[in-house]
Motif scaffolding. Sequence first.
Motif, short mmCIF file in Angstrom:
data_model
loop_
_atom_site.label_atom_id
_atom_site.label_comp_id
_atom_site.label_asym_id
_atom_site.label_seq_id
_atom_site.Cartn_x
_atom_site.Cartn_y
_atom_site.Cartn_z
N LEU A 25 7.28 60.62 -21.98
CA LEU A 25 6.16 60.08 -21.21
C LEU A 25 5.35 61.25 -20.68
CD1 LEU A 25 7.98 57.39 -19.01
CD2 LEU A 25 6.93 57.09 -21.26
N LYS A 26 4.10 61.00 -20.39
CA LYS A 26 3.29 62.03 -19.73
C LYS A 26 2.33 61.34 -18.77
CE LYS A 26 -0.70 62.67 -22.78
NZ LYS A 26 -1.58 63.66 -23.39
N LEU A 27 1.86 62.11 -17.81
CA LEU A 27 0.92 61.62 -16.82
C LEU A 27 -0.45 62.22 -17.06
CD1 LEU A 27 3.02 62.01 -13.54
CD2 LEU A 27 2.83 60.00 -15.00
N GLU A 28 -1.46 61.41 -16.92
CA GLU A 28 -2.84 61.89 -16.88
C GLU A 28 -3.43 61.37 -15.58
OE1 GLU A 28 -4.11 64.11 -18.73
OE2 GLU A 28 -2.86 64.05 -20.52
N PHE A 29 -4.35 62.13 -15.03
CA PHE A 29 -4.93 61.84 -13.73
C PHE A 29 -6.43 61.63 -13.88
CE2 PHE A 29 -1.19 64.44 -13.39
CZ PHE A 29 -0.45 63.82 -12.40
N TYR A 30 -6.96 60.68 -13.11
CA TYR A 30 -8.35 60.26 -13.28
C TYR A 30 -9.07 60.15 -11.93
CZ TYR A 30 -6.84 59.22 -17.98
OH TYR A 30 -6.34 59.35 -19.25
N LYS A 31 -10.40 60.27 -12.00
CA LYS A 31 -11.24 60.13 -10.81
C LYS A 31 -11.23 58.70 -10.31
CE LYS A 31 -14.33 63.64 -12.60
NZ LYS A 31 -15.59 63.84 -13.32
N GLU A 32 -11.19 57.76 -11.25
CA GLU A 32 -11.26 56.34 -10.92
C GLU A 32 -9.97 55.63 -11.31
OE1 GLU A 32 -13.92 55.03 -9.34
OE2 GLU A 32 -14.90 56.99 -9.39
N LYS A 33 -9.66 54.58 -10.58
CA LYS A 33 -8.49 53.76 -10.89
C LYS A 33 -8.82 52.86 -12.07
CE LYS A 33 -5.46 50.38 -8.82
NZ LYS A 33 -5.31 49.32 -7.87
N HIS A 34 -7.84 52.66 -12.95
CA HIS A 34 -8.06 51.74 -14.06
C HIS A 34 -7.70 50.32 -13.64
CE1 HIS A 34 -3.82 51.12 -15.28
NE2 HIS A 34 -3.64 52.35 -14.82
N GLN A 88 -2.29 57.51 -14.92
CA GLN A 88 -2.03 56.65 -16.07
C GLN A 88 -0.83 57.25 -16.80
OE1 GLN A 88 -3.70 53.70 -17.46
NE2 GLN A 88 -1.76 53.80 -18.51
N VAL A 89 0.17 56.42 -17.04
CA VAL A 89 1.35 56.84 -17.81
C VAL A 89 1.05 56.65 -19.29
CG1 VAL A 89 3.79 56.40 -18.28
CG2 VAL A 89 2.94 56.30 -15.93
N PHE A 90 1.39 57.66 -20.08
CA PHE A 90 1.28 57.61 -21.54
C PHE A 90 2.67 57.71 -22.13
CE2 PHE A 90 -2.95 58.68 -20.40
CZ PHE A 90 -3.78 58.51 -21.49
N ARG A 91 2.87 57.04 -23.27
CA ARG A 91 4.15 57.09 -23.98
C ARG A 91 3.94 57.69 -25.36
NH1 ARG A 91 5.23 51.79 -24.58
NH2 ARG A 91 4.45 51.77 -26.69
N LYS A 92 4.85 58.57 -25.73
CA LYS A 92 4.82 59.17 -27.06
C LYS A 92 5.16 58.10 -28.09
CE LYS A 92 4.98 63.08 -29.52
NZ LYS A 92 3.83 63.87 -29.81
N SER A 93 4.39 58.07 -29.16
CA SER A 93 4.65 57.15 -30.26
C SER A 93 4.38 57.92 -31.54
CB SER A 93 3.73 55.92 -30.16
OG SER A 93 4.01 55.04 -31.23
N SER A 94 5.45 58.35 -32.18
CA SER A 94 5.37 59.21 -33.34
C SER A 94 4.65 60.49 -32.95
CB SER A 94 4.72 58.47 -34.51
OG SER A 94 4.84 59.24 -35.68
N LYS A 114 11.69 53.84 -25.45
CA LYS A 114 10.85 53.41 -26.56
C LYS A 114 10.15 54.62 -27.19
CE LYS A 114 8.28 50.59 -29.06
NZ LYS A 114 8.79 49.91 -30.23
N GLY A 115 9.68 55.54 -26.36
CA GLY A 115 9.05 56.75 -26.86
C GLY A 115 10.01 57.60 -27.66
N GLU A 116 11.24 57.71 -27.19
CA GLU A 116 12.24 58.50 -27.91
C GLU A 116 12.54 57.88 -29.27
OE1 GLU A 116 16.64 60.48 -27.24
OE2 GLU A 116 16.05 58.80 -25.96
#
Length: 135
Positions: A25-34, A88-94, A114-116
């Motif tokens: 998993l990885k985190l990305e940070f944003y100015k605005e909330k999604h 925002q959480v991101f998940r590795k997929s391939s 799931k990412g693993e």
Amino acid sequence: MKIEITKASTLQHISDQFCAVFPFLKLEFYKEKHKTNEGSDVDDQLTRDTLLIKIQPDLKETYFNIDGEISVADFEKMMKDKFNLNVQVFRKSSKIWLQTTSTDHWSLNKQNGKGERSTTDYNIEPLDITDFDVD
């Protein structure tokens, strides 16, 4: 999982600590909330060298624990409520990273698992049904 927050912390520092426990998993940070079930706009993404104190001037140095059973939605909300961070959480997929928008109800552990599974090369030979005798 324990994350350290200091006045010198950057977004990269938080992300590194998070990824040490959830490597798929990885985190990305944003100015605005999604919005719920929507992705974040890449144009709103903050740079990783951004200091937390610039985002949250009243920042208090602390440690906080994250339970792997917390849902992604609850984790993202907690980061907003405690640190004014739009995460925002991101998940590795391939070989790509997916925003977890449609699976935000999953736990961090489930997302990481799931990412693993999606990135592991199992090297399994396909089954050839011609190898079996049919009676």
